[in-house]
Design a protein around this motif. Structure first.
Motif, PDB file in Angstrom:
ATOM      1  N   TRP A  90       0.944  -1.385  -0.342  1.00 37.02           N
ATOM      2  CA  TRP A  90       0.072   0.442   0.095  1.00 37.02           C
ATOM      3  C   TRP A  90       1.007   0.657   0.085  1.00 37.02           C
ATOM      4  CZ3 TRP A  90      -4.511   2.450  -1.573  1.00 37.02           C
ATOM      5  CH2 TRP A  90      -4.678   3.628  -0.505  1.00 37.02           C
ATOM      6  N   TYR A  91       2.187   1.526   0.773  1.00 38.09           N
ATOM      7  CA  TYR A  91       3.212   2.803   1.154  1.00 38.09           C
ATOM      8  C   TYR A  91       3.708   2.074  -0.232  1.00 38.09           C
ATOM      9  CZ  TYR A  91       1.807   3.664   5.610  1.00 38.09           C
ATOM     10  OH  TYR A  91       0.888   3.468   6.854  1.00 38.09           O
ATOM     11  N   CYS A  94       1.007   4.259  -2.926  1.00 41.42           N
ATOM     12  CA  CYS A  94       0.977   5.454  -2.197  1.00 41.42           C
ATOM     13  C   CYS A  94       1.964   6.126  -3.173  1.00 41.42           C
ATOM     14  CB  CYS A  94       0.542   5.540  -1.622  1.00 41.42           C
ATOM     15  SG  CYS A  94      -0.851   5.188  -1.354  1.00 41.42           S
TER      16      CYS A  94
END
Length: 302
Positions: A90-91, A94
């Motif tokens: 997820w990071y 992003c």
């Protein structure tokens, strides 16, 4: 142009294959080997997994099963390791999106600039690489701290009366990762955009197309290769990032790189750590292999 003789072709093709063999495949085999080792009470992880006397191959699958084993009473697919994998992906996603949103205008501006100043602009993009990686990350600690540069500036101009907690949060970690990996997005985008024939945009304007529509229908599709290359160059190292989350992230930002470090150097459990690394490589490489195979088949059909 005369083609290279057969030995020359084999040498040119063989160099990247030899590089991948020595610096990727062999280290990966070592990791894979250690992941099946049962260290027991020994310090060294390089123990034999095959008994030459009995001929029995002893593989410890527990290192892989523990990654997906859910404790009693916990939700399905919610373990420390799976959470770390999902959080890392997820990071990384992003960060790649932020780098694309920031880096595309940079690359487009450099590509449209006069040829005489492009080297200077590219130098400014690469200038951070001349400074130590750790120093650049530590600089952000000084900027985002409660008594750091940014909070002092906000209080000085009256926007806030007390420091805003920014360090050791999701925001600080994403800022640090975006800052560090932004050049890896700008450079491949620039290399793609600078070869684009901008007369296509002029023709679209002459036909009455709005600038935004011309950008979306012409520039973006023609820069698809640069977008994909930059996205991969940012996303892949971000998944296994260790330093930035450790220095700028909080305890709730535990990513898989930190988990591997703790298993290997704190718990001294090398087989578990290498099993985590092997699974992480599989998570990245297998989807990429399917994508490039699909992209190659689509190109052949055209």
């Amino acid at each position: 142009m005369a083609s290279l003789p057969i030995p020359g072709k084999r040498f040119v093709i063989g160099v990247p294959y030899a590089w991948l063999l020595v610096f990727f495949f062999l280290p990966f085999l070592i990791l894979l080997y250690i992941s099946f080792v049962d260290m027991g009470g020994d310090i060294s992880p390089f123990k034999p997994i095959w008994d030459p006397v009995t001929g029995i191959l002893s593989l410890k699958y527990e290192n892989y099963l523990a990654i997906f084993r859910v404790a009693e009473g916990e939700p399905l697919f919610r373990t420390l390791y799976i959470d770390a994998y999902l959080r890392s992906i997820w990071y990384a996603l992003c960060t790649a999106i932020l780098c694309l949103l920031i880096g595309y205008p940079f690359a487009y501006f450099i590509a449209r600039s006069p040829a005489s100043i492009r080297p200077a602009l590219l130098l400014m993009v690469m200038l951070p690489f001349w400074t130590s990686f750790l120093l650049r990350v530590y600089a952000w600690k000084g900027i985002l701290a409660d008594q750091g540069v940014l909070n002092r500036f906000l209080m000085a101009i009256g926007l806030t009366s007390e420091p805003i907690p920014m360090l050791y949060t999701n925001v600080s970690m994403l800022i640090g990762m975006t800052y560090v990996y932004l050049p890896f997005m700008v450079l491949p985008l620039y290399a793609n955009l600078v070869k684009m024939d901008f007369r296509l945009l002029e023709a679209a304007y002459d036909l009455g197309t709005s600038p935004f529509k011309a950008f979306w229908l012409i520039t973006v599709p023609l820069s698809k290769a640069g977008i994909i290359a930059g996205f991969m160059l940012v996303f892949i190292p971000c998944v296994g990032e260790f330093v930035i989350p450790s220095l700028l992230g909080g305890p709730e930002n535990l990513m898989i790189g930190r988990v591997v470090w703790d298993e290997m150097f704190t718990a001294n459990d090398w087989p578990r750590a290498t099993a985590l690394a092997v699974v992480m490589i599989a998570i990245i490489v297998i989807p990429l292999a399917f994508y490039y195979r699909y992209a190659g088949n689509a190109t052949e059909k055209r």
